[in-house]
Design a protein around this motif. Sequence first.
Motif, PDB file in Angstrom:
ATOM      1  N   ILE A 220     -10.304  -2.121   4.860  1.00  0.00           N
ATOM      2  CA  ILE A 220     -10.230  -2.245   3.398  1.00  0.00           C
ATOM      3  C   ILE A 220     -11.537  -1.802   2.756  1.00  0.00           C
ATOM      4  O   ILE A 220     -11.541  -1.120   1.729  1.00  0.00           O
TER       5      ILE A 220
ATOM      6  N   LYS B  26      -7.995  -3.114  -5.223  1.00  0.00           N
ATOM      7  CA  LYS B  26      -6.621  -3.619  -5.271  1.00  0.00           C
ATOM      8  C   LYS B  26      -6.462  -4.820  -4.350  1.00  0.00           C
ATOM      9  O   LYS B  26      -5.765  -5.784  -4.676  1.00  0.00           O
ATOM     10  N   TRP B  27      -7.112  -4.773  -3.172  1.00  0.00           N
ATOM     11  CA  TRP B  27      -7.049  -5.891  -2.239  1.00  0.00           C
ATOM     12  C   TRP B  27      -7.687  -7.139  -2.856  1.00  0.00           C
ATOM     13  O   TRP B  27      -7.120  -8.228  -2.814  1.00  0.00           O
TER      14      TRP B  27
ATOM     15  N   VAL C 210       0.846  -1.198   0.000  1.00  0.00           N
ATOM     16  CA  VAL C 210       0.000   0.000   0.000  1.00  0.00           C
ATOM     17  C   VAL C 210       0.879   1.244   0.000  1.00  0.00           C
ATOM     18  O   VAL C 210       1.740   1.412   0.869  1.00  0.00           O
TER      19      VAL C 210
ATOM     20  N   TYR D 219      -8.257   1.142  -2.873  1.00  0.00           N
ATOM     21  CA  TYR D 219      -7.498  -0.002  -2.359  1.00  0.00           C
ATOM     22  C   TYR D 219      -8.374  -1.223  -2.107  1.00  0.00           C
ATOM     23  O   TYR D 219      -7.878  -2.340  -2.017  1.00  0.00           O
TER      24      TYR D 219
ATOM     25  N   SER E  58     -11.565   1.871   2.104  1.00  0.00           N
ATOM     26  CA  SER E  58     -10.290   2.400   1.628  1.00  0.00           C
ATOM     27  C   SER E  58     -10.324   2.924   0.198  1.00  0.00           C
ATOM     28  O   SER E  58      -9.275   3.168  -0.394  1.00  0.00           O
TER      29      SER E  58
ATOM     30  N   GLN F  57      -1.676   2.490   5.063  1.00  0.00           N
ATOM     31  CA  GLN F  57      -0.743   1.425   5.433  1.00  0.00           C
ATOM     32  C   GLN F  57      -0.587   1.353   6.952  1.00  0.00           C
ATOM     33  O   GLN F  57      -0.626   0.267   7.539  1.00  0.00           O
TER      34      GLN F  57
END
Length: 147
Positions: free
Chosen positions: A111, A120-121, A85, A117, A114, A91
């Motif tokens: 998450i 992305k996770w 991250v 992100y 976020s 982070q």
Amino acid sequence: MKLPEEQIKEIAENLDLGMRCFYHLKTGEIEATPDFLEGDWIGQDTEPWQETLDKLDENWGDYFEFEKMTAHERFGMMTDFSETVEDPNLQDRLFKTLNKSKPFRNFKSEIDNSGEYRQKWFAYKNQRLIEFVKYQIEQHNRGFPDE
């Protein structure tokens, strides 16, 4: 055992959902059932799954069962993602959640809020699960080469 990418992805998705996943070594067919010994499925009615459960039970030696990630492995995956991250504030929050009680629930909550992100996770987690399935195939093939 040689599986196409679509089957590997299907297995990874089923494992992520907490399912037990089996590969028929002769036909290449995939069977998935809830894990009636873990999580939300404990004590639930097996009747809707009985046909599949009977097939697995009657032909147990014809199937390879894929293992789910352990809690330790899933925790490691969350830690590894947190290291990627680029937002220092996020982070920091992720690492703090991993060091508190209920790290899985708190990580998910962090998450989910976020922004970019979150996607992305999911992409990261899916890729790691696919790699996890491929590793199991590789290990199986080392012990039991294709005929």
